[in-house]
Design a protein around this motif. Structure first.
Motif, PDB file in Angstrom:
ATOM      1  N   ARG A  91       0.845  -1.211   0.000  1.00 44.74           N
ATOM      2  CA  ARG A  91       0.000   0.000   0.000  1.00 44.74           C
ATOM      3  C   ARG A  91       0.872   1.250   0.000  1.00 44.74           C
ATOM      4  O   ARG A  91       0.585   2.232  -0.706  1.00 44.74           O
ATOM      5  CB  ARG A  91      -0.919  -0.008   1.215  1.00 44.74           C
ATOM      6  CG  ARG A  91      -1.862   1.212   1.260  1.00 44.74           C
ATOM      7  CD  ARG A  91      -2.760   1.201   2.484  1.00 44.74           C
ATOM      8  NE  ARG A  91      -3.711   0.097   2.446  1.00 44.74           N
ATOM      9  CZ  ARG A  91      -3.647  -0.989   3.220  1.00 44.74           C
ATOM     10  NH1 ARG A  91      -2.639  -1.112   4.100  1.00 44.74           N
ATOM     11  NH2 ARG A  91      -4.534  -1.939   3.142  1.00 44.74           N
ATOM     12  N   LEU A  92       1.958   1.222   0.752  1.00 41.08           N
ATOM     13  CA  LEU A  92       2.849   2.368   0.821  1.00 41.08           C
ATOM     14  C   LEU A  92       3.431   2.677  -0.557  1.00 41.08           C
ATOM     15  O   LEU A  92       3.511   3.840  -0.967  1.00 41.08           O
ATOM     16  CB  LEU A  92       3.969   2.090   1.825  1.00 41.08           C
ATOM     17  CG  LEU A  92       4.928   3.242   2.125  1.00 41.08           C
ATOM     18  CD1 LEU A  92       4.187   4.408   2.754  1.00 41.08           C
ATOM     19  CD2 LEU A  92       6.055   2.763   3.048  1.00 41.08           C
ATOM     20  N   ASN A  95       0.647   3.985  -3.071  1.00 35.65           N
ATOM     21  CA  ASN A  95       0.225   5.364  -2.841  1.00 35.65           C
ATOM     22  C   ASN A  95       1.154   6.379  -3.501  1.00 35.65           C
ATOM     23  O   ASN A  95       0.779   7.526  -3.704  1.00 35.65           O
ATOM     24  CB  ASN A  95       0.152   5.650  -1.338  1.00 35.65           C
ATOM     25  CG  ASN A  95      -1.047   4.980  -0.688  1.00 35.65           C
ATOM     26  OD1 ASN A  95      -1.992   4.614  -1.368  1.00 35.65           O
ATOM     27  ND2 ASN A  95      -0.987   4.809   0.626  1.00 35.65           N
ATOM     28  N   GLY A  96       2.371   5.938  -3.847  1.00 33.47           N
ATOM     29  CA  GLY A  96       3.335   6.888  -4.383  1.00 33.47           C
ATOM     30  C   GLY A  96       3.559   6.797  -5.869  1.00 33.47           C
ATOM     31  O   GLY A  96       4.513   7.400  -6.382  1.00 33.47           O
ATOM     32  N   LYS A  99      -1.290   6.024 -11.534  1.00 31.77           N
ATOM     33  CA  LYS A  99      -2.296   4.966 -11.665  1.00 31.77           C
ATOM     34  C   LYS A  99      -2.008   4.016 -12.825  1.00 31.77           C
ATOM     35  O   LYS A  99      -2.513   2.889 -12.842  1.00 31.77           O
ATOM     36  CB  LYS A  99      -3.686   5.569 -11.826  1.00 31.77           C
ATOM     37  CG  LYS A  99      -3.890   6.438 -13.059  1.00 31.77           C
ATOM     38  CD  LYS A  99      -5.279   7.042 -13.084  1.00 31.77           C
ATOM     39  CE  LYS A  99      -5.504   7.928 -14.303  1.00 31.77           C
ATOM     40  NZ  LYS A  99      -5.405   7.175 -15.561  1.00 31.77           N
ATOM     41  N   GLY A 128      -4.716   0.313  -4.054  1.00 33.54           N
ATOM     42  CA  GLY A 128      -4.427   1.479  -4.872  1.00 33.54           C
ATOM     43  C   GLY A 128      -4.867   1.276  -6.301  1.00 33.54           C
ATOM     44  O   GLY A 128      -5.394   0.215  -6.664  1.00 33.54           O
ATOM     45  N   GLU A 129      -4.607   2.280  -7.142  1.00 30.90           N
ATOM     46  CA  GLU A 129      -5.126   2.269  -8.504  1.00 30.90           C
ATOM     47  C   GLU A 129      -4.148   1.688  -9.525  1.00 30.90           C
ATOM     48  O   GLU A 129      -4.531   1.433 -10.660  1.00 30.90           O
ATOM     49  CB  GLU A 129      -5.495   3.691  -8.926  1.00 30.90           C
ATOM     50  CG  GLU A 129      -6.628   4.300  -8.108  1.00 30.90           C
ATOM     51  CD  GLU A 129      -7.028   5.662  -8.631  1.00 30.90           C
ATOM     52  OE1 GLU A 129      -6.605   6.017  -9.753  1.00 30.90           O
ATOM     53  OE2 GLU A 129      -7.759   6.370  -7.925  1.00 30.90           O
TER      54      GLU A 129
END
Length: 535
Positions: A91-92, A95-96, A99, A128-129
Motif C-alpha cells: 500500500r505504501l 500510494n506513491g 495509476k 491502490g489504482e
C-alpha cells in the motif's frame, strides 16, 4: 604482463586438499602453477593474497539473472511474516505511483505467515489504482489485482491455458494465477523496455560479483519481449565489458528463433548459448509439481504436467535437429520419470549431456534410470532449507526420503552442479555449500533434513567449480586451478574447508576475478599488487 598470484592458500580443486604455492596468469589464462620460487622469474607483477584463500571461480549453474535483477529493483517481500505486513508494504508503494504504473512485489511465501492464506482479490484492489503483481517465492504462482488482469483481458470467463491455472471460486477470479497462466500477464507488461532490461542486468551482475561469482547459467530469453532484447542487453553489459561469463539456456518457445537469428555464431566466453529449456511441471509450493501419487494435503491433486509426452518428444526432437542438448525443469517424480523416458528415446549426440534441473523427488527406480543416461543434474542445495513442515504436509514422511538428493546422485557417478535458482534463493554459493553439508537452516542444530544425503565440504565446493564446468562440457578450461584454464578466481577471507561449519555462510568474499581482472573487491581493501622488472 604475467602476474603471479601467491601469498595465501590456493586450492586447485583437482583433488581433495590439493594446493599450490602460486599461480602464474597471463592474458586471462593460467600459464603455470607450482612453487613460488620457480614461477617468480616469469612474472612481471605479484598479487599478494595476504593469507586469503583462492579457489577456482565459483559459478551458479542455474539462476535467472534478469529475474534476480528485478528482485533487487522491485519490492522484496521474502521476509514478510504475515498478510497484514505484506499489504501495508505494498500500500505504501502503491500510494506513491501513477495509476498507470506497475507495482511488483517478489518473494512472498504464505507458509511463513502466522495464517498461511493469500490476500483476497478485494484486498489487492483496495491497495491502490496501479497495476499490481505479487510473485510467490517459487515464481510458479502470482497474485494480480483486477487492473493487471484486465490489462491482458483476463475475466471471469477466461479459461485456464494449457499448463496453467486461472484460479476461480464460484466462477469468479481470485487473483491467483499459476504456471502458464501467470505469463499471460508477466510476458506482456509494458515497462519491459531495453533500458529496463539493462538496468536490472547491471544490478544483478554487481550483486553476483559481491558473492564471488564469476559466471552463471541463466534462462531469460522468453520473458522480456522478443529474445533479441535480453540478448542485446547481455551483449552490452556483459560481452562489451567482459564482466561476467553467462551461459544462456533457451526456452523452447524461442529456441528456433534464437538459432535462426544466428546469435550462436557470435562466439564469446562471456555469452554462450546452451541447451533448450523446457518446463515439465510446476513447483511443490503451489502444488503444481507433477507427482505419481496425490498430495497428502490435497487428495484430489497430483500436480500438473506442462506438456504431454508427445509434445515433449517434439521439443526434444527439435533440439536434436539443431544438434542441441535439452535442460528440463522437473521437480515431481512423475515429471522426472516422464522426461527420462523421452531422453532415452531421443538421446543426444555422443559426448553430449542433457540436464535435469532440480530433480527434487526421486526413488531407486528414477536413480537407476539417471545412472544409465547421458544426463547431468542441476541441483539447488538451498531448497532443502524450505519450511520442512510444509513439505512433510505436502508429501508425507515416506516420500520426503527421496527429496532433494545429493549424495545419492554423486554416489552413482553422476555429474552434479550447484545453483541457487535466484531469485528463488539468495545466489550466495556459501549458502548452498552450507545447505549441502548440513541439510538444515541457519542456526539449527539437528542432524539435517534427509541427513543421509549430506555431502562433504569438498564435494559441495566442487558443485560450484568443477561440476559447473562439467555440466556444460568445459571441464578442460574452467573449474580448476591448472595450466591452460581460465584465470577465474574466487578469493575468500577464510577457508571453507577448515572454518567452523556454522561460520561458512558468513565468510567474506575478498576478490572476484575474471580472466585475471579483479571485478569485485571488498571495500577498503588494498589489492597488494607489486609490479617489477624481470631480473
Amino acid at each position: 604482463m604475467a602476474t603471479l598470484w601467491t601469498g595465501g592458500t590456493i586450492y586447485t580443486m583437482a583433488r581433495i586438499g590439493e594446493t599450490v604455492e602460486a599461480v602464474l596468469e597471463h592474458k586471462g589464462k593460467i600459464v603455470a602453477t607450482g612453487r613460488f620460487d620457480r614461477l617468480l622469474l616469469q612474472a612481471t607483477s605479484i598479487k599478494d593474497l595476504q593469507g586469503k584463500v583462492l579457489y577456482p571461480g565459483f559459478v551458479d549453474s542455474h539462476l535467472h539473472i534478469l529475474g534476480y535483477g528485478e528482485k533487487l529493483k522491485h519490492i522484496d517481500v521474502s521476509n514478510v511474516t504475515n498478510k497484514e505486513e505484506l499489504l501495508a508494504i505494498i500500500r505504501l508503494r502503491m500510494n506513491g505511483v501513477h495509476k498507470d504504473a506497475w507495482v511488483i512485489a517478489i518473494g512472498m511465501n504464505e507458509t511463513n505467515f502466522d495464517k498461511p492464506i493469500f490476500p483476497s482479490l478485494a484486498e489487492l484492489d483496495a491497495l491502490g489504482e496501479a497495476h499490481l503483481i505479487i510473485k510467490r517465492s517459487c515464481h510458479h504462482l502470482i497474485l494480480a489485482n483486477s487492473k493487471a488482469m484486465a490489462y491482458v483481458g483476463i475475466t471471469d470467463m477466461t479459461p485456464s491455458p494449457k499448463g496453467g491455472i486461472i484460479d476461480k471460486v464460484n466462477g469468479q477470479l481470485t487473483g491467483v494465477l499459476k504456471d502458464a497462466a501467470l505469463y499471460m500477464i508477466v510476458n506482456h507488461m509494458p515497462h519491459i523496455t531495453p533500458d529496463y532490461i539493462e538496468d536490472v542486468l547491471e544490478k544483478a551482475i554487481a550483486s553476483l560479483h559481491s558473492y564471488g561469482l564469476v559466471g552463471g547459467h541463466s534462462e531469460d530469453l522468453s520473458y522480456y519481449g522478443p529474445p533479441h532484447q535480453p540478448i542485446d542487453a547481455f551483449q552490452k553489459i556483459v560481452v562489451e565489458r567482459q564482466s561476467f561469463k553467462v551461459h544462456l539456456l533457451q526456452h523452447h518457445s524461442v529456441f528456433q528463433e534464437v538459432f535462426e537469428a544466428s546469435f550462436h555464431e557470435e562466439k564469446s566466453p562471456y555469452l554462450e548459448f546452451g541447451a533448450m529449456k523446457i518446463f515439465v511441471d510446476g513447483a511443490l509450493g503451489g502444488r503444481t509439481a507433477a507427482l505419481r501419487e496425490s498430495y497428502e494435503d490435497d487428495a484430489e491433486n497430483s500436480g500438473m504436467l506442462m506438456h504431454s509426452k508427445e509434445q515433449l518428444e517434439q521439443f526434444v526432437q527439435l533440439a536434436r535437429l539443431y544438434g542441441n542438448t535439452v535442460a528440463v525443469h522437473a521437480i515431481g517424480d512423475l515429471a522426472i520419470d516422464l522426461i527420462l523416458d523421452v531422453f532415452a528415446k531421443y538421446p543426444p549426440r555422443e559426448g553430449q549431456l542433457d540436464r535435469v534441473i532440480h530433480c527434487s523427488l526421486v526413488d531407486e527406480e528414477i536413480l537407476g534410470k539417471l545412472e544409465k543416461l547421458p544426463v547431468a543434474i542441476d541441483m539447488q542445495p538451498q531448497f532443502v532449507q524450505e519450511v520442512y513442515d510444509e513439505v512433510l504436509a505436502r508429501l508425507s514422511e515416506k516420500r520426503t526420503k527421496g527429496l532433494h538428493p545429493l549424495k545419492s546422485l554423486l554416489d552413482r557417478g553422476l555429474i552434479v552442479a550447484g545453483g541457487s535458482d535466484a531469485p528463488i534463493e539468495v545466489p550466495n554459493p556459501l549458502h548452498g555449500i552450507y545447505a549441502a553439508v548440513t541439510r538444515r537452516n541457519f542456526g539449527e542444530t539437528h542432524d539435517g533434513f534427509g541427513a543421509q544425503e549430506k555431502i562433504s565440504r569438498y564435494q559441495a565446493v566442487r558443485l560450484y567449480t568443477v561440476g559447473a564446468a562439467e555440466i556444460i562440457g568445459q571441464q578442460h578450461i574452467r573449474g580448476q586451478i591448472a595450466s591452460g584454464y581460465a584465470a577465474d578466481f574466487t578469493v575468500f577471507e577464510e577457508d571453507i574447508f577448515t572454518v567452523e561449519v556454522e561460520k561458512i555462510p558468513q565468510i567474506q568474499v575478498a576478490y572476484t576475478v575474471i580472466d585475471g581482472r579483479i571485478v569485485y573487491a571488498r571495500k577498503n581493501r588494498n589489492h597488494h599488487v607489486k609490479a617489477f622488472g624481470k631480473t
